[in-house]
Design a protein around this motif. Structure first.
Motif: not given
Length: 415
Positions: A13-16, A26-30, A186-193, A357-362
């Motif tokens: 699993l890729r985590l960013i 916090v935004a969580v994108n899978m 899969a790629v899991l990206s998280i952006s926020g506090r 947007d940052k989570a999705m783009n990452l």
């Protein structure tokens, strides 16, 4: 500039993670690396079907939507040719809850006759409403089938034929799930506090299960097109349309940036070449667009125009080609080119402001194996020269083959 930390877990699993203290959310994108191109031609529409199934509940979280709503969150998803993307925004105190939900959807999705039957009905109804029972509903279907003969991009995300979903069995659906909805796909990206190290520890614990090795299907790439193709259709629609597609590079190629700027020169804004000439000056069209498909594999440069009532198809086509010839042979002014670059920059900056947007783009850039380009794209766009765009236009429009779809208005269409 987007700061991020990226790692790969033992299960693949890729985590960013992007830390943003300017929000209480916090935004969580899978992102799953599965789209319409990963389907068999006699079993299409499955990636889109799973976009729906993933919201129907998992073993430990059977009521996904109501749970997200109860904690003040918002969630949605989309599917395209290359990926399926799920995203949710919640108050940051619920991050751990969301991670448990995503892990459970990845590992313990409920796939039984009841849930499958319900979501099949939803997808079938969507197919009828969006593609069968509204004007221009089959336009993209026809465009894809004309433009591709081998690559699975030739069918729509919702499927080549609705019977594929109607006849989908539990075994076929479960096999698709077990093949593609795995940590190593899969790629899991998280952006926020968030606090980066705490999130890494949390994700490692929650997603500690292994990936299951399943064989993914292979597909045939589209060979170079050697002849021009065309197709004529008559439909009960308000206005006739013309669609011209040209084979172009993949999103991963450096040539993509030139194609992107070329499309902006032609149709981005009211002062763009096509809009100014075809809509404002000649009034031959009521709408005109030049867009890039931005696919993982070689894609399409698409010109799509809606003809004015007084314009016949032949005349409209001639005017489009006149515009293409001009941009392929004449020098682009510094002012025009810089204006297009400026618009591109503004759009890019705007698209990286919100945490979602940052989570999705990452996640998307990582999927492309281009994660560092999320902060390098601007340099590449700035480095594109006018002469490169003119040469690309000449090669694409006049030295390669293309496809033309004539989509006629006919109030008594029978096809």
């Amino acid at each position: 500039m987007i700061d991020y930390k990226d790692i790969t877990l033992e299960n693949g699993l890729r985590l960013i993670i992007n830390e943003d203290k300017n929000t209480e959310l916090v935004a969580v994108n899978m992102l799953y690396k599965v789209g319409a191109k990963n389907e068999q031609e006699n079993h299409t529409g499955f990636a889109h079907l799973f976009e729906h199934l993933m919201f129907s509940g998992s073993e430990n979280f059977p009521q996904f939507d109501s749970l997200i709503t109860s904690i003040g969150g918002e969630s949605n998803a989309f599917t395209n040719n290359d990926i399926t993307n799920f995203y949710v925004t919640v108050p940051y105190i619920y991050l751990e809850t969301i991670l448990h939900i995503e892990a459970d959807r990845m590992r313990n999705l409920i796939i039984d006759e009841q849930h499958l039957s319900l979501q099949k009905k939803v997808v079938i109804e969507e197919f009828k409403q969006r593609y069968l029972n509204q004007p221009y509903g089959d336009l993209y279907k026809e465009m894809r089938e004309l433009s591709y003969k081998y690559h699975p991009y030739k069918w729509l995300t919702i499927g080549k034929d609705i019977s594929h979903i109607e006849n989908a069995t539990l075994d076929i659906v479960r096999n698709f799930y077990n093949t593609y909805y795995q940590p190593n796909n899969a790629v899991l990206s998280i952006s926020g506090r968030v606090e980066v190290e705490k999130v890494i520890s949390m994700v490692k614990k929650i997603f500690s299960f292994p990936s299951v090795a399943c064989k993914q299907i292979s597909y045939q790439n589209e060979p170079p097109q050697t002849t021009n193709r065309e197709k004529t259709l008559y439909r009960d629609v308000p206005s006739s349309m013309i669609v011209i597609t040209f084979p172009m590079s993949s999103r991963k190629d450096k040539e993509f940036y030139r194609f992107d700027l070329l499309s902006d020169l032609l149709s981005n804004g009211t002062s763009s070449r096509m809009y100014n000439f075809l809509v404002q000056q000649t009034h031959a069209f009521t709408a005109i667009d030049a867009v890039v498909s931005a696919d993982d594999d070689a894609g399409l440069f698409i010109i799509m125009g809606k003809l004015a009532e007084q314009t016949d198809m032949k005349k409209g086509e001639e005017l489009i080609w006149r515009t293409l010839k001009e941009i392929s042979t004449e020098e682009i002014s510094d002012r025009e080119f810089q204006k297009v670059k400026n618009k591109n920059l503004v759009t890019s900056e705007f698209n990286n402001i919100k945490i979602l947007d940052k989570a999705m783009n990452l996640a998307y850039y990582d999927h492309l194996d281009m994660l560092e380009y999320i902060n390098k794209d601007r340099q590449i766009y700035d480095g594109v020269q006018k002469e490169e765009v003119v040469n690309l236009a000449k090669q694409t429009f006049f030295e390669r083959c293309h496809n033309t779809l004539y989509y006629f208005k006919n109030q008594h269409a029978t096809e």
